[in-house]
Structure formats: structure tokens, C-alpha cells
Write a protein that holds these residues in place. Structure first.
Motif, PDB file in Angstrom:
ATOM      1  N   ARG A   1      78.229  58.751  81.729  1.00 50.54           N
ATOM      2  CA  ARG A   1      77.604  59.208  83.193  1.00 50.54           C
ATOM      3  C   ARG A   1      76.453  59.635  83.756  1.00 50.54           C
ATOM      4  N   GLN A   2      76.308  60.310  82.519  1.00 50.58           N
ATOM      5  CA  GLN A   2      74.127  60.383  83.379  1.00 50.58           C
ATOM      6  C   GLN A   2      73.269  59.465  83.489  1.00 50.58           C
ATOM      7  N   ILE A   3      73.655  58.037  83.162  1.00 52.96           N
ATOM      8  CA  ILE A   3      73.104  57.120  82.880  1.00 52.96           C
ATOM      9  C   ILE A   3      73.315  56.008  84.153  1.00 52.96           C
ATOM     10  N   ARG A   4      75.023  56.781  84.337  1.00 53.11           N
ATOM     11  CA  ARG A   4      75.255  55.716  86.042  1.00 53.11           C
ATOM     12  C   ARG A   4      75.267  56.369  87.081  1.00 53.11           C
ATOM     13  N   ALA A   5      74.403  57.259  86.652  1.00 51.93           N
ATOM     14  CA  ALA A   5      73.778  58.274  87.912  1.00 51.93           C
ATOM     15  C   ALA A   5      72.272  58.144  88.707  1.00 51.93           C
ATOM     16  N   VAL A   6      71.596  57.294  87.400  1.00 55.70           N
ATOM     17  CA  VAL A   6      70.483  56.674  87.904  1.00 55.70           C
ATOM     18  C   VAL A   6      70.761  54.700  87.955  1.00 55.70           C
ATOM     19  N   SER A   7      71.221  54.424  87.265  1.00 57.70           N
ATOM     20  CA  SER A   7      71.534  53.152  86.959  1.00 57.70           C
ATOM     21  C   SER A   7      72.842  52.361  86.806  1.00 57.70           C
ATOM     22  N   ASN A   8      72.799  50.755  87.367  1.00 54.87           N
ATOM     23  CA  ASN A   8      74.241  49.828  87.276  1.00 54.87           C
ATOM     24  C   ASN A   8      74.092  49.116  85.897  1.00 54.87           C
ATOM     25  N   VAL A   9      73.256  48.854  85.415  1.00 55.60           N
ATOM     26  CA  VAL A   9      72.883  48.550  84.050  1.00 55.60           C
ATOM     27  C   VAL A   9      73.762  48.049  83.200  1.00 55.60           C
ATOM     28  N   PRO A  10      74.197  47.428  82.774  1.00 52.83           N
ATOM     29  CA  PRO A  10      75.436  46.954  81.551  1.00 52.83           C
ATOM     30  C   PRO A  10      75.358  47.803  80.807  1.00 52.83           C
ATOM     31  N   ILE A  11      76.486  48.504  80.207  1.00 52.80           N
ATOM     32  CA  ILE A  11      77.392  49.282  79.294  1.00 52.80           C
ATOM     33  C   ILE A  11      78.155  49.062  78.229  1.00 52.80           C
ATOM     34  N   ILE A  12      77.748  49.080  76.907  1.00 55.88           N
ATOM     35  CA  ILE A  12      78.931  48.201  76.351  1.00 55.88           C
ATOM     36  C   ILE A  12      79.126  49.492  75.215  1.00 55.88           C
ATOM     37  N   PHE A  13      79.480  50.014  74.816  1.00 53.42           N
ATOM     38  CA  PHE A  13      80.939  50.924  74.072  1.00 53.42           C
ATOM     39  C   PHE A  13      80.520  50.106  72.649  1.00 53.42           C
ATOM     40  N   ILE A  14      79.878  50.588  71.641  1.00 50.94           N
ATOM     41  CA  ILE A  14      80.259  50.222  70.313  1.00 50.94           C
ATOM     42  C   ILE A  14      81.196  51.314  69.632  1.00 50.94           C
ATOM     43  N   SER A  15      82.582  52.145  68.804  1.00 52.84           N
ATOM     44  CA  SER A  15      82.211  53.021  68.445  1.00 52.84           C
ATOM     45  C   SER A  15      83.967  52.306  67.225  1.00 52.84           C
ATOM     46  N   ALA A  16      84.033  53.596  66.720  1.00 50.63           N
ATOM     47  CA  ALA A  16      84.838  53.526  65.486  1.00 50.63           C
ATOM     48  C   ALA A  16      85.886  54.257  65.722  1.00 50.63           C
TER      49      ALA A  16
ATOM     50  N   GLY B 255      82.977  55.178  83.368  1.00 46.38           N
ATOM     51  CA  GLY B 255      81.529  54.064  83.525  1.00 46.38           C
ATOM     52  C   GLY B 255      80.754  52.752  82.457  1.00 46.38           C
ATOM     53  N   GLY B 256      81.752  52.841  81.508  1.00 43.65           N
ATOM     54  CA  GLY B 256      81.157  51.147  80.419  1.00 43.65           C
ATOM     55  C   GLY B 256      81.431  50.116  81.457  1.00 43.65           C
ATOM     56  N   ASP B 257      80.915  48.957  80.655  1.00 45.34           N
ATOM     57  CA  ASP B 257      81.511  47.968  81.445  1.00 45.34           C
ATOM     58  C   ASP B 257      82.949  47.322  79.817  1.00 45.34           C
ATOM     59  N   ASP B 258      82.309  47.445  78.574  1.00 47.27           N
ATOM     60  CA  ASP B 258      82.908  46.720  77.629  1.00 47.27           C
ATOM     61  C   ASP B 258      83.253  48.071  76.195  1.00 47.27           C
ATOM     62  N   TYR B 259      83.851  47.095  75.528  1.00 45.07           N
ATOM     63  CA  TYR B 259      84.535  48.196  74.022  1.00 45.07           C
ATOM     64  C   TYR B 259      84.355  47.506  73.080  1.00 45.07           C
ATOM     65  N   ILE B 260      83.637  47.560  72.244  1.00 48.66           N
ATOM     66  CA  ILE B 260      83.349  47.276  70.920  1.00 48.66           C
ATOM     67  C   ILE B 260      83.742  47.569  69.818  1.00 48.66           C
ATOM     68  N   THR B 261      84.593  47.439  69.179  1.00 43.45           N
ATOM     69  CA  THR B 261      84.909  48.404  67.776  1.00 43.45           C
ATOM     70  C   THR B 261      84.548  47.781  66.437  1.00 43.45           C
ATOM     71  N   LYS B 262      84.434  49.243  66.060  1.00 45.42           N
ATOM     72  CA  LYS B 262      83.381  49.265  64.366  1.00 45.42           C
ATOM     73  C   LYS B 262      84.985  48.984  63.093  1.00 45.42           C
ATOM     74  N   PRO B 263      84.311  47.917  62.468  1.00 49.37           N
ATOM     75  CA  PRO B 263      83.583  46.650  61.695  1.00 49.37           C
ATOM     76  C   PRO B 263      83.741  46.565  62.890  1.00 49.37           C
ATOM     77  N   PHE B 264      82.198  45.453  63.325  1.00 50.79           N
ATOM     78  CA  PHE B 264      82.645  44.327  64.317  1.00 50.79           C
ATOM     79  C   PHE B 264      81.828  43.472  63.901  1.00 50.79           C
ATOM     80  N   HIS B 265      81.846  42.038  64.451  1.00 47.92           N
ATOM     81  CA  HIS B 265      80.880  40.623  63.712  1.00 47.92           C
ATOM     82  C   HIS B 265      80.100  41.092  64.997  1.00 47.92           C
ATOM     83  N   LEU B 266      78.974  40.316  63.799  1.00 52.64           N
ATOM     84  CA  LEU B 266      77.520  40.961  65.576  1.00 52.64           C
ATOM     85  C   LEU B 266      77.592  39.317  66.199  1.00 52.64           C
ATOM     86  N   GLU B 267      78.146  38.123  66.294  1.00 51.96           N
ATOM     87  CA  GLU B 267      78.016  37.405  66.738  1.00 51.96           C
ATOM     88  C   GLU B 267      79.162  37.929  67.947  1.00 51.96           C
TER      89      GLU B 267
END
Length: 234
Positions: free
Chosen positions: A65-80, A94-106
Motif C-alpha cells: 500500500r505504501q508503494i502504491r501511494a507513490v507508484s504503479n510499478v508491478p509488484i509481485i508477491f513471493i510468499s510461503a 495492490g499486488g499484480d501477481d503472487y508466487i508461492t514458496k518454494p518456487f521455480h526460478l524460471e
């Protein structure tokens, strides 16, 4: 060269991401002060953020939310956190995408490429070339600012929300299928949960509701959505 900011307090994971992305030519930075993430984002000038949820001081939702207050850059969450609720919350904040851990680097790299292409590549150029300002029955769309205005009220939109609205306005009164929207918003659709599209559409509905256009997006069950324009004569 695109700049990527890694917000991950697990040094091992941050190092793995740093090395992999640096190998592909990105300029990569990692947050050092977890109580000043917004300030570091501003100072480093990132084009995309990889953001964990479990962080010291405040969680990733707060910093999104803090970043969204100043920018519309893509934000990708990476979380367990693998449950659907947290994925929905990530998009709602405000996130654009979501990746779960463990993840594949590709997979991480594919999602990054897709987000960058949609924000800064061909799609972005096409939007700006097609219309500096779009208008439909008094609803004004401002591509340069990711904003929409109706009857003197204005809202700010995330990248995905704006992309959806741009498509809906352009194709108003026609059924736009879910597959069409998935392909337009995400290049690597095999990595996208169908629920992600639903959440983004609902977010756009909510923001249009703030303008007084509560019923502009109609769900056509089994097909997709239709952006209704009968409100334009109200």
C-alpha cells in the motif's frame, strides 16, 4: 536495463533471487532497512518489486500500500503463505501477481518478464499510441496517469485495473471472454490462477462503484464479462 527491488528478509532466498536475476541482465537491489522500505524504493527507483509478506516491523501488505501511494510499478508477491485468502489479499492491497514458496526460478523470471512487458513494452506503447485520453459517455480514461473520471470524481487505478478498464471501454457492450482477458493481462497464462482475474475484476468494479458506476461490469456466466454503456445517458 530494468531495475528490480527484492524485499525479502531471508538472506538465502534473497541471494538466490539476486544471482538468478542478475544473470539475466537486470539491475537488482535488495532492501536493507525493513522499517524504511518505501524510502528505499523511492531512492533506488525500481521498475518492479518482488515482495515477501512476512517481514520485520510491518508485513508486505502494508508496504504494498505504501508503494502504491507513490507508484504503479508491478509488484509481485513471493510468499510461503499458500492459502487462497492471502493471494486474494495480496491483489486487494495492490499486488499484480503472487508466487508461492518454494518456487521455480524460471517461473519467477517468466512472471517478471510478463509484468515488465505489460507495463513498459508493447502493450504500454499501444495504449499510449491509441489514445492519450479515452472517453465513453462521460467516463474519461487517462492512460498517462492510470486514472478514470466520471462526473467530476476521479479514481486512481493499478496497472491491472487500468488494463481491464481499457479493454472493457474499448470493447463496450461486447462479451469479452475470460480467456481474452487472461491473454491480454498475462503473457504466461499457464502460471496464472483463474481466481486472480476474478479478484482484479472485482477490484475494478469496486473502484467504478466509487464513481457511481456500480453496475458497469456485467458477468456473463460461462462466457466472461460485458462492459455496459447504458449508464452513459443517465
Amino acid at each position: 536495463m530494468y531495475k528490480i527491488l527484492i524485499v525479502e528478509d531471508d538472506e538465502r532466498i534473497a541471494s538466490i533471487l539476486y544471482d538468478h536475476l542478475h544473470k539475466y541482465g537486470y539491475e537488482v537491489n535488495a532492501v536493507e532497512k525493513y522499517d524504511q522500505i518505501k524510502q528505499e524504493f523511492i531512492e533506488k527507483g525500481a521498475d518492479l518489486v518482488l515482495l515477501d509478506i512476512n517481514l520485520p516491523y510491518f508485513d508486505g501488505f502494508y508496504w504494498c500500500r505504501q508503494i502504491r501511494a507513490v507508484s504503479n510499478v508491478p509488484i509481485i508477491f513471493i510468499s510461503a503463505r499458500t492459502d487462497e485468502l492471502n493471494q486474494v489479499m495480496a491483489i486487494e492491497h495492490g499486488g499484480d501477481d503472487y508466487i508461492t514458496k518454494p518456487f521455480h526460478l524460471e517461473v519467477v523470471h517468466a512472471k517478471i518478464k510478463s509484468a515488465l512487458r505489460r507495463t513498459y513494452g508493447e502493450y504500454s506503447a499501444a495504449v499510449h499510441q491509441e489514445a492519450q485520453v479515452m472517453e465513453l459517455g462521460g467516463l474519461y480514461i487517462y492512460p498517462e496517469k492510470f486514472e478514470a473520471e466520471w462526473q467530476g470524481r476521479r479514481i486512481s487505478l493499478s496497472q491491472k485495473e487500468f488494463q481491464l478498464l481499457f479493454i472493457f471501454v474499448k470493447e463496450h457492450d461486447r462479451i469479452v471472454t475470460r480467456d481474452e482477458l487472461l491473454e491480454a493481462l498475462w503473457d504466461e497464462i499457464e502460471f496464472v490462477d483463474d481466481n486472480t482475474l476474478t479478484v482484479n475484476v472485482n477490484r475494478l468494479r469496486k473502484k467504478l462503484g466509487e464513481l457511481g458506476l456500480e453496475n458497469a461490469i456485467a458477468t456473463v456466466r460461462g462466457h466472461g464479462y460485458r462492459f455496459l454503456s447504458n449508464w452513459k445517458d443517465e
